[in-house]
Design a protein around this motif. Structure first.
Motif, PDB file in Angstrom:
ATOM      1  N   ASP A 231     -12.539  33.505  38.037  1.00 28.30           N
ATOM      2  CA  ASP A 231     -13.285  32.276  37.736  1.00 28.30           C
ATOM      3  C   ASP A 231     -13.138  31.233  38.843  1.00 28.30           C
ATOM      4  OD1 ASP A 231     -10.615  31.690  37.256  1.00 28.30           O
ATOM      5  OD2 ASP A 231     -11.087  30.238  35.684  1.00 28.30           O
ATOM      6  N   GLY A 232     -13.012  31.673  40.058  1.00 29.07           N
ATOM      7  CA  GLY A 232     -12.988  30.746  41.170  1.00 29.07           C
ATOM      8  C   GLY A 232     -11.598  30.410  41.660  1.00 29.07           C
ATOM      9  N   GLY A 233     -10.550  31.008  41.093  1.00 31.05           N
ATOM     10  CA  GLY A 233      -9.202  30.712  41.540  1.00 31.05           C
ATOM     11  C   GLY A 233      -8.364  31.964  41.610  1.00 31.05           C
ATOM     12  N   PRO A 234      -7.291  31.927  42.405  1.00 29.25           N
ATOM     13  CA  PRO A 234      -6.442  33.107  42.582  1.00 29.25           C
ATOM     14  C   PRO A 234      -5.373  33.242  41.509  1.00 29.25           C
ATOM     15  CG  PRO A 234      -5.709  31.348  44.008  1.00 29.25           C
ATOM     16  CD  PRO A 234      -6.930  30.825  43.293  1.00 29.25           C
ATOM     17  N   GLY A 235      -5.269  32.269  40.597  1.00 35.61           N
ATOM     18  CA  GLY A 235      -4.217  32.322  39.592  1.00 35.61           C
ATOM     19  C   GLY A 235      -4.437  33.398  38.556  1.00 35.61           C
ATOM     20  N   ARG A 236      -3.431  33.550  37.676  1.00 40.23           N
ATOM     21  CA  ARG A 236      -3.486  34.547  36.604  1.00 40.23           C
ATOM     22  C   ARG A 236      -3.800  33.856  35.281  1.00 40.23           C
ATOM     23  NH1 ARG A 236       2.238  37.261  37.687  1.00 40.23           N
ATOM     24  NH2 ARG A 236       2.655  35.121  38.374  1.00 40.23           N
ATOM     25  N   ILE A 237      -4.695  34.448  34.521  1.00 40.94           N
ATOM     26  CA  ILE A 237      -5.157  33.861  33.271  1.00 40.94           C
ATOM     27  C   ILE A 237      -4.395  34.470  32.095  1.00 40.94           C
ATOM     28  CG2 ILE A 237      -7.112  33.644  31.693  1.00 40.94           C
ATOM     29  CD1 ILE A 237      -8.924  33.438  34.095  1.00 40.94           C
ATOM     30  N   VAL A 238      -3.894  33.590  31.231  1.00 38.33           N
ATOM     31  CA  VAL A 238      -3.157  34.010  30.035  1.00 38.33           C
ATOM     32  C   VAL A 238      -3.936  33.559  28.802  1.00 38.33           C
ATOM     33  CG1 VAL A 238      -0.996  33.879  28.749  1.00 38.33           C
ATOM     34  CG2 VAL A 238      -0.967  33.782  31.258  1.00 38.33           C
ATOM     35  N   LEU A 239      -4.161  34.488  27.876  1.00 37.09           N
ATOM     36  CA  LEU A 239      -4.790  34.177  26.591  1.00 37.09           C
ATOM     37  C   LEU A 239      -3.691  34.060  25.549  1.00 37.09           C
ATOM     38  CD1 LEU A 239      -7.981  35.692  25.050  1.00 37.09           C
ATOM     39  CD2 LEU A 239      -5.874  35.668  23.701  1.00 37.09           C
ATOM     40  N   GLY A 240      -3.683  32.958  24.811  1.00 36.44           N
ATOM     41  CA  GLY A 240      -2.659  32.732  23.796  1.00 36.44           C
ATOM     42  C   GLY A 240      -3.243  32.708  22.403  1.00 36.44           C
ATOM     43  N   ILE A 241      -2.537  33.314  21.457  1.00 37.92           N
ATOM     44  CA  ILE A 241      -2.984  33.396  20.070  1.00 37.92           C
ATOM     45  C   ILE A 241      -1.922  32.777  19.159  1.00 37.92           C
ATOM     46  CG2 ILE A 241      -3.526  34.957  18.147  1.00 37.92           C
ATOM     47  CD1 ILE A 241      -4.605  36.931  20.226  1.00 37.92           C
ATOM     48  N   GLU A 242      -2.351  31.868  18.303  1.00 39.72           N
ATOM     49  CA  GLU A 242      -1.459  31.181  17.360  1.00 39.72           C
ATOM     50  C   GLU A 242      -1.969  31.345  15.937  1.00 39.72           C
ATOM     51  OE1 GLU A 242       1.246  29.605  16.681  1.00 39.72           O
ATOM     52  OE2 GLU A 242       0.577  28.603  14.855  1.00 39.72           O
ATOM     53  N   THR A 243      -1.139  31.956  15.062  1.00 38.77           N
ATOM     54  CA  THR A 243      -1.500  32.103  13.644  1.00 38.77           C
ATOM     55  C   THR A 243      -0.276  31.952  12.755  1.00 38.77           C
ATOM     56  OG1 THR A 243      -1.186  34.520  13.664  1.00 38.77           O
ATOM     57  CG2 THR A 243      -3.409  33.704  14.168  1.00 38.77           C
ATOM     58  N   SER A 244       0.616  31.018  13.080  1.00 36.23           N
ATOM     59  CA  SER A 244       1.861  30.921  12.323  1.00 36.23           C
ATOM     60  C   SER A 244       1.695  30.297  10.948  1.00 36.23           C
ATOM     61  CB  SER A 244       2.896  30.118  13.112  1.00 36.23           C
ATOM     62  OG  SER A 244       2.475  28.774  13.254  1.00 36.23           O
ATOM     63  N   CYS A 245       0.621  29.492  10.758  1.00 34.93           N
ATOM     64  CA  CYS A 245       0.439  28.810   9.475  1.00 34.93           C
ATOM     65  C   CYS A 245      -1.037  28.811   9.086  1.00 34.93           C
ATOM     66  CB  CYS A 245       1.012  27.394   9.557  1.00 34.93           C
ATOM     67  SG  CYS A 245       1.177  26.587   7.936  1.00 34.93           S
TER      68      CYS A 245
END
Length: 355
Positions: A4-18
């Motif tokens: 997406d235009g950058g050299p960084g690494r993309i992290v997808l986060g999922i939250e379902t604690s409550c």
């Protein structure tokens, strides 16, 4: 790899604690900074309101229904494809068992399909890590005060992906839980935090001398107790009704809120001073409370402590905070979780990644 235009690494986060289904996307930049790309949340709070609290079975079903649409919204917001994701982070605990299982199952499916590492991370650390999305890297050591419906804790943080030590916690009700119970007593809507905060602005915080729990000379210096405060409010209201008096709702709300904010901020500042920490992070859903954040700013300024508070949307449960933890552990070259990962509803705060 990110395209997406950058050299960084993309992290997808999922939250379902409550009761919030959160999917967030962040990018870990080459310099170690973490940038927010997207934060999508679907809440089932309205389904729980008539019960006055979260019903685990309803929450789990809501997560199942919301997971894929919420993930799609996050990807669309970030302007990327699922195949651009380099790692998956998911709340492995603490939280409601069934709700956690939905998120963990989805995360394992995404990680297996994409062939990327999976990190089952700590929900509580997410509330600390999310501040780095707004205010940049944390100092080498700081104090974190987490205040939510399920948790009230003081943490000494050496690094989100390193050493986190609990120095204080509630011995009974969490602060947010006390808000919900008092709101029910006052016949205010659920969840109780926002309506009590609104009513308190019209009341006198010194009208009623509600107790400050665990503030005696022999009490635990950094622990909290709000059960007695909740009971004191209930008894005051009961006695007023028996006497046929009209309830001064605004004054009750203001006096209750002042008692909570007073104890939280006094103990947090004391802990920071005694530990020699000059930065405090205030997060969790109750951090959005106007009196708590306001009093924290006043007392931190008096003590020479820098206060960092994420914007309200990031204080409540969301996927971005979990993605942020994932980015930090990825930068720290932590070993990923196995695809056989199971949720841990009682996960200890000193566990960063579950294996």
């Amino acid at each position: 790899m990110s395209t997406d235009g950058g050299p960084g690494r993309i992290v997808l986060g999922i939250e379902t604690s409550c009761d919030e289904t959160g999917v967030g996307l962040v990018r870990l930049e080459p310099d170690g900074s973490v940038r927010l790309l997207a934060d999508a949340v679907a809440s089932s709070v309205e389904q729980h309101a008539r019960f006055g609290g979260v019903v685990p079975e309803i929450a789990s079903r809501a997560h199942l229904e919301a997971m894929e649409p919420t993930a799609r919204r996050a990807l669309d917001e970030a302007g990327i494809k699922l195949s651009d994701v380099d790692a998956i982070a998911v709340t492995a605990g603490p939280g409601l068992a069934g709700a956690l299982m939905v998120g963990v199952s989805a995360a394992k499916a995404y990680a297996a399909a994409l062939g990327v590492p999976l990190y089952g991370v700590n929900h509580l650390l997410g509330h600390v890590a999310v501040d780095t999305l707004e205010h940049g890297p944390l100092p080498s050591r700081c104090l974190a005060m987490l205040v939510s419906g399920g948790h009230t804790q003081l943490l000494s943080v050496a690094g989100v992906a390193d050493e986190v030590t609990e120095i204080g916690s509630t011995i009974d009700d969490a602060a947010g839980e006390a808000y919900d119970k008092v709101a029910r007593i006052l016949e205010l809507p659920y969840p109780g935090g926002p309506p009590i905060d609104r009513m308190a602005r019209e009341g006198d915080p010194n009208a009623i001398a509600f107790p400050r729990g665990l503030t005696g000379p022999r009490d635990a210096r950094f622990d909290f107790s709000f059960s007695g405060l909740k009971t004191a409010v209930a008894r005051w209201v009961e006695q007023a009704r028996e006497a046929g008096k009209q309830l001064p709702i605004a004054d009750i709300a203001a006096s209750f809120q002042e008692a909570v904010a007073d104890v939280l901020t006094e103990k947090a500042v004391r802990a920071a001073v005694e530990l020699g920490l000059d930065t405090m992070v205030l997060s969790g859903g109750v951090a959005a409370n106007s009196r708590l954040s306001g009093l924290a700013r006043e007392r931190c300024a008096e003590a020479g402590i820098t206060l960092r508070v994420p914007r309200p949307r990031l204080c409540t449960d969301n996927g971005a905070m979990i993605a942020a933890v994932g980015a930090h552990v990825l930068a720290n070259r932590a070993e990923p979780s196995p695809l056989g990962l199971s949720a841990d509803p009682g996960m200890s705060v000193d566990t960063v990644v579950l294996r």
